[in-house]
Each structure stands twice: as structure tokens, then as C-alpha cells.
Write an enzyme that holds these catalytic residues in place. Structure first.
Site, PDB file in Angstrom:
ATOM      1  N   TYR A   1     -15.523  -0.023   7.959  1.00 11.00           N
ATOM      2  CA  TYR A   1     -14.101   0.301   8.146  1.00 11.00           C
ATOM      3  C   TYR A   1     -13.729   0.177   9.634  1.00 11.00           C
ATOM      4  O   TYR A   1     -12.738  -0.474   9.989  1.00 11.00           O
ATOM      5  CB  TYR A   1     -13.872   1.727   7.636  1.00 11.00           C
ATOM      6  CG  TYR A   1     -12.502   2.292   7.839  1.00 11.00           C
ATOM      7  CD1 TYR A   1     -11.385   1.772   7.185  1.00 11.00           C
ATOM      8  CD2 TYR A   1     -12.303   3.399   8.672  1.00 11.00           C
ATOM      9  CE1 TYR A   1     -10.128   2.331   7.353  1.00 11.00           C
ATOM     10  CE2 TYR A   1     -11.051   3.965   8.843  1.00 11.00           C
ATOM     11  CZ  TYR A   1      -9.972   3.426   8.182  1.00 11.00           C
ATOM     12  OH  TYR A   1      -8.726   3.983   8.355  1.00 11.00           O
TER      13      TYR A   1
ATOM     14  N   ASP B   1       2.219  -2.068  -4.176  1.00 14.59           N
ATOM     15  CA  ASP B   1       0.850  -1.544  -4.178  1.00 14.59           C
ATOM     16  C   ASP B   1       0.099  -2.246  -5.300  1.00 14.59           C
ATOM     17  O   ASP B   1       0.705  -2.821  -6.207  1.00 14.59           O
ATOM     18  CB  ASP B   1       0.870  -0.022  -4.429  1.00 14.59           C
ATOM     19  CG  ASP B   1      -0.408   0.678  -3.978  1.00 14.59           C
ATOM     20  OD1 ASP B   1      -0.377   1.377  -2.947  1.00 14.59           O
ATOM     21  OD2 ASP B   1      -1.449   0.526  -4.664  1.00 14.59           O
TER      22      ASP B   1
ATOM     23  N   ASP C   1      -1.223  -7.576  -5.159  1.00 14.40           N
ATOM     24  CA  ASP C   1      -2.500  -7.506  -4.446  1.00 14.40           C
ATOM     25  C   ASP C   1      -2.283  -8.068  -3.035  1.00 14.40           C
ATOM     26  O   ASP C   1      -1.885  -9.222  -2.879  1.00 14.40           O
ATOM     27  CB  ASP C   1      -3.539  -8.341  -5.217  1.00 14.40           C
ATOM     28  CG  ASP C   1      -4.924  -8.273  -4.573  1.00 14.40           C
ATOM     29  OD1 ASP C   1      -5.029  -7.873  -3.386  1.00 14.40           O
ATOM     30  OD2 ASP C   1      -5.904  -8.628  -5.254  1.00 14.40           O
TER      31      ASP C   1
ATOM     32  N   GLY D   1       0.852  -1.199   0.000  1.00 13.87           N
ATOM     33  CA  GLY D   1       0.000   0.000   0.000  1.00 13.87           C
ATOM     34  C   GLY D   1       0.882   1.241   0.000  1.00 13.87           C
ATOM     35  O   GLY D   1       0.507   2.287   0.529  1.00 13.87           O
TER      36      GLY D   1
HETATM   37  P1  NAD Z   1      -4.778   5.304   0.903  1.00 14.96           P
HETATM   38  O1  NAD Z   1      -6.115   4.917   0.410  1.00 14.96           O
HETATM   39  O2  NAD Z   1      -4.247   6.643   0.549  1.00 14.96           O
HETATM   40  O3  NAD Z   1      -3.702   4.240   0.424  1.00 14.96           O
HETATM   41  C1  NAD Z   1      -3.951   2.858   0.443  1.00 14.96           C
HETATM   42  C2  NAD Z   1      -3.112   2.245  -0.647  1.00 14.96           C
HETATM   43  O4  NAD Z   1      -3.404   0.836  -0.634  1.00 14.96           O
HETATM   44  C3  NAD Z   1      -3.467   2.764  -2.048  1.00 14.96           C
HETATM   45  O5  NAD Z   1      -2.313   3.174  -2.718  1.00 14.96           O
HETATM   46  C4  NAD Z   1      -4.120   1.572  -2.737  1.00 14.96           C
HETATM   47  O6  NAD Z   1      -3.819   1.496  -4.120  1.00 14.96           O
HETATM   48  C5  NAD Z   1      -3.502   0.412  -1.965  1.00 14.96           C
HETATM   49  N1  NAD Z   1      -4.334  -0.790  -2.013  1.00 14.96           N
HETATM   50  C6  NAD Z   1      -5.675  -0.871  -1.901  1.00 14.96           C
HETATM   51  N2  NAD Z   1      -6.054  -2.160  -2.018  1.00 14.96           N
HETATM   52  C7  NAD Z   1      -4.928  -2.892  -2.177  1.00 14.96           C
HETATM   53  C8  NAD Z   1      -4.664  -4.255  -2.335  1.00 14.96           C
HETATM   54  N3  NAD Z   1      -5.650  -5.169  -2.361  1.00 14.96           N
HETATM   55  N4  NAD Z   1      -3.380  -4.652  -2.479  1.00 14.96           N
HETATM   56  C9  NAD Z   1      -2.376  -3.754  -2.461  1.00 14.96           C
HETATM   57  N5  NAD Z   1      -2.564  -2.443  -2.333  1.00 14.96           N
HETATM   58  C10 NAD Z   1      -3.832  -2.012  -2.184  1.00 14.96           C
HETATM   59  O7  NAD Z   1      -4.772   5.078   2.486  1.00 14.96           O
HETATM   60  P2  NAD Z   1      -3.801   5.726   3.561  1.00 14.96           P
HETATM   61  O8  NAD Z   1      -4.451   6.951   4.042  1.00 14.96           O
HETATM   62  O9  NAD Z   1      -2.409   5.765   3.079  1.00 14.96           O
HETATM   63  O10 NAD Z   1      -3.961   4.657   4.724  1.00 14.96           O
HETATM   64  C11 NAD Z   1      -3.039   3.628   4.949  1.00 14.96           C
HETATM   65  C12 NAD Z   1      -3.480   2.879   6.183  1.00 14.96           C
HETATM   66  O11 NAD Z   1      -3.582   3.778   7.281  1.00 14.96           O
HETATM   67  C13 NAD Z   1      -4.856   2.227   6.052  1.00 14.96           C
HETATM   68  O12 NAD Z   1      -4.864   1.009   6.750  1.00 14.96           O
HETATM   69  C14 NAD Z   1      -5.773   3.200   6.737  1.00 14.96           C
HETATM   70  O13 NAD Z   1      -6.894   2.578   7.251  1.00 14.96           O
HETATM   71  C15 NAD Z   1      -4.882   3.722   7.840  1.00 14.96           C
HETATM   72  N6  NAD Z   1      -5.324   5.025   8.328  1.00 14.96           N
HETATM   73  C16 NAD Z   1      -5.231   6.148   7.558  1.00 14.96           C
HETATM   74  C17 NAD Z   1      -5.675   7.362   8.044  1.00 14.96           C
HETATM   75  C18 NAD Z   1      -5.590   8.630   7.242  1.00 14.96           C
HETATM   76  O14 NAD Z   1      -6.093   9.671   7.672  1.00 14.96           O
HETATM   77  N7  NAD Z   1      -4.946   8.625   6.080  1.00 14.96           N
HETATM   78  C19 NAD Z   1      -6.212   7.442   9.322  1.00 14.96           C
HETATM   79  C20 NAD Z   1      -6.342   6.271  10.076  1.00 14.96           C
HETATM   80  C21 NAD Z   1      -5.858   5.080   9.575  1.00 14.96           C
HETATM   81  N1  SER Z   2      -8.796   9.353   7.932  1.00 14.38           N
HETATM   82  C1  SER Z   2      -9.471   8.107   8.046  1.00 14.38           C
HETATM   83  C2  SER Z   2     -10.812   8.166   7.406  1.00 14.38           C
HETATM   84  O1  SER Z   2     -11.373   9.245   7.391  1.00 14.38           O
HETATM   85  C3  SER Z   2      -9.607   7.746   9.502  1.00 14.38           C
HETATM   86  O2  SER Z   2      -9.273   6.425   9.630  1.00 14.38           O
HETATM   87  O3  SER Z   2     -11.303   7.168   6.974  1.00 14.38           O
END
Ligand code: NAD
Ligand code: SER
Length: 315
Positions: A145, A36, A55, A10
Site C-alpha cells: 500500500y 464505485d 471498475d 470509490g
Molecule cells: P475504503 O476502502 O473505505 O473505500 C474505497 C472504496 O473504493 C470502496 O467503496 C470500494 O468499493 C471502492 N473500490 C475498490 N476497488 C475499486 C475499483 N476497482 N473500482 C471502483 N471502486 C473500487 O477507503 P477510504 O478509507 O474511503 O479511502 C479512500 C482513499 O483514501 C484511498 O485511496 C485510501 O488509500 C486513502 N486514504 C484513506 C485513509 C483512511 O484512514 N481512511 C488514510 C489515508 C489514505
Molecule cells: N488509514 C489508512 C490505513 O490504515 C492509512 O492510509 O491503511
């Protein structure tokens, strides 16, 4: 000391891009493998190290990559976030849970040294105390989620207790960044607002004026993640996920902060389905456990973050 070889799954997402760059600085470009689902690498990662399209739910492919690259640690970031998850709940459950369970099993089997998997403030629901939400409290998530994140936390704890897996996790608040775009969350407005303020001095918020949510600047989140992962094992007292906090603000407050730099910036409000998700989450988070166990400290507040966001996006 054994050289760690890290796989980030990811890596092209909002967190993945910056975390990959930060880990490459520490461990060396070729020791941090980015991967990714996306067929092509994120432009900011293009020339800094290896990239594979994979994946996360295809465990045979993940296992083959772990063997090929002699991986010792995994950061599993692939997920569908809160807003996208509500549009396709079954898909969100599949991606968020199948990848975690299979990769935890693989980590035990291959004796990986550590696994990182992020959780979220989305584990909390409407029955949770809204202000200064404690580490341990009522947890009844309302979104698929949030359900997947809470189930994931329980599985992390189980794998640690049962098989000694050194799995670590943080409940990130909404993350705000300028290098890479957010990927379908309820907190994404707090990134969009800066972009639109610079582009057209106007933003229509999909959350109402007084919706307070816990938030954090990406620099703090990346540093916190690495500090958690590098902390001695004895300091990690929670194998669920640590609450992590920096600031709490509403759309009205962030707009007022932006107006200090762009006085004619205007905001209006058109709440959509994400309002109900935001209303089910805490307004602020108590992260005393992280501060005590591994000395977490945030560095950015709303004022400092706004300056950094406008400066960097302005370039
Ligand atoms: P994002 O959606 O920006 O990035 C996720 C990445 O995962 C994407 O590049 C997507 O292409 C890739 N992806 C999706 N399905 C996939 C698969 N089957 N195989 C491989 N890659 C895949 O999300 P993010 O904001 O970078 O979040 C990363 C992690 O942090 C997640 O677990 C999310 O729940 C957690 N998180 C994020 C936030 C936030 O505010 N950004 C807050 C809380 C938790
Ligand atoms: N930033 C994330 C969302 O809004 C929190 O996990 O889904």
C-alpha cells in the site's frame, strides 16, 4: 465561471460517502456523480444524486462515463488499504496503480480541470524519523500500500511537470468517522473502539497499548480536501502530496478519553499482523507546508472528536 462536473470514484467508501455529500452541498446534487465497484449505492447517498457501478481499472468504462456526464474533475478514491493490501499485494498494486495511471492519462487527454488522488502516512517506513515526520524526509515504505502511494505521488508530480495536469494530493493520517465504516486499514481500531464501547463497553485492540499513530476526524479531512482543491493553483507548491496532521494518540489514550464518558469501558490488547504495519509508520506528522501554502488548520483534537463520535454513534 465554468460549472464543474465532478466524478467521484470509490464514493461508497469511508471517505467517499462524506466527500460526495459535502461536494454535492457545494456544487449541487446533479453535478457530483458518485461511482464505485459496489453494485448498489451506499444508503446515505441513495437519494442525493446520480450513482454508477464502475471498475476504476476499466478505463474504457471510466472514459465513457466521463464523456456521458461531461465530467470536468475527478476524485479518485478507489484503493485497497494497508491491511487488505498485505493480504493480496498484487491485487492492491493493480487497483491502486493501474487506476491512477490510466485516469491521469485520461485527465490529460480530456483536459480535465483538476484531479484529486489521496496518498497516506503509509509512504513512510521504519527509516523515517518517527516524531514530527517532515514533508521531505527518508521514504522507504514497507507495505505494498505504501509503495503504491509513494509511486503514485511520484507519478502525480511527473504528470504535473510533463503535461501540466492539475493533480492535488494529501497524505491522510488515520481517519475516524461515524457515518461510513473504514475499509481495511491499520488505523481502523480507532473507529471500532467507539462502536464497541457503546455496544458492549469492551474492546480488544489489534494494536498494542502504546502504539502512537497520526489521526484525524473525518470532518477535518473532508474540509481539508475541499480547501486544497479550491486553493488557487499558485498556492499549490507540492505536486507530490501534502503531509496533513491533526492529532496523535495511542489505544491506551483513546480508551482513557472514552472512559471519561463511559467509566466502566474496558480495553485489552491482542496485537496481530497490523502491529508491524503500525510500527513502521510515524507517530506524529509535521504538516507545516500545508499550513503555510494553503492555510490548513485542524479543528478537532482527541477530546472534541471523542465527544462527537460518541454522541453521533449513540444516536
Ligand atoms: P475504503 O476502502 O473505505 O473505500 C474505497 C472504496 O473504493 C470502496 O467503496 C470500494 O468499493 C471502492 N473500490 C475498490 N476497488 C475499486 C475499483 N476497482 N473500482 C471502483 N471502486 C473500487 O477507503 P477510504 O478509507 O474511503 O479511502 C479512500 C482513499 O483514501 C484511498 O485511496 C485510501 O488509500 C486513502 N486514504 C484513506 C485513509 C483512511 O484512514 N481512511 C488514510 C489515508 C489514505
Ligand atoms: N488509514 C489508512 C490505513 O490504515 C492509512 O492510509 O491503511
Amino acid at each position: 465561471m465554468k460549472q464543474e462536473k465532478i466524478l467521484i470514484i470509490g464514493a461508497c467508501g469511508q471517505i467517499g460517502v462524506e466527500l460526495t455529500l459535502a461536494l454535492r452541498n457545494i456544487y449541487g446534487n446533479n453535478n457530483v456523480i458518485a461511482s464505485d465497484l459496489r453494485p448498489t449505492v451506499h444508503p446515505l447517498l441513495a437519494d442525493s444524486g446520480p450513482y454508477y457501478t464502475i471498475d476504476a481499472t476499466d478505463i474504457k468504462a471510466v472514459a465513457a462515463l466521463v464523456a456521458k456526464e461531461s465530467i470536468t474533475q475527478i476524485y479518485l478514491l478507489a484503493a485497497l488499504l494497508s491491511a487488505t493490501g498485505e493480504k493480496m499485494p498484487m491485487k492492491a498494486w493493480e487497483i491502486n496503480m493501474d487506476s491512477l495511471l490510466q485516469i491521469m492519462e485520461l485527465s490529460v487527454e480530456k483536459k480535465l480541470t483538476k484531479l484529486y488522488w489521496p496518498s497516506s502516512i503509509a509512504v513512510f517506513g521504519t527509516t523515517t524519523p518517527k516524531q514530527n515526520t517532515p514533508q521531505k524526509t527518508i521514504v522507504e515504505p514497507t507495505t505494498v500500500y505504501g509503495i503504491s502511494k509513494y509511486a503514485g505521488e511520484m507519478w502525480c508530480q511527473y504528470f504535473h511537470r510533463r503535461w501540466g495536469l492539475d493533480v492535488r494530493s494529501l497524505r491522510y493520517p488515520g481517519l475516524i468517522s461515524w457515518k461510513s465504516a473504514p475499509g481495511g486499514g491499520t488505523t481502523d481500531y480507532a473507529v471500532e473502539i467507539y462502536i464497541e464501547a457503546l455496544k458492549q463497553k469492551q474492546y480488544t485492540s489489534f494494536l498494542s497499548a502504546d502504539t502512537y499513530l497520526p489521526m484525524m476526524y473525518m470532518d477535518d479531512a473532508i474540509r481539508g480536501t475541499i480547501e486544497l482543491m479550491e486553493a488557487p493553483e499558485a498556492q499549490i507548491k507540492s505536486r507530490m502530496a501534502y503531509n496533513l496532521s491533526a492529532m496523535s494518540f495511542s489505544p491506551k489514550e483513546i480508551a482513557a478519553e472514552i472512559q471519561k464518558h463511559i467509566p466502566d469501558f474496558k480495553i485489552d490488547y491482542a496485537p496481530d499482523f497490523r502491529q508491524a504495519i503500525a510500527d513502521s509508520w510515524p507517530a506524529s506528522i509535521d504538516d507545516a507546508a500545508a499550513r503555510q501554502d494553503w492555510q490548513w488548520q485542524h479543528r478537532f483534537d482527541l477530546e472534541k472528536m471523542t465527544k462527537a463520535m460518541l454522541e453521533n454513534l449513540g444516536k
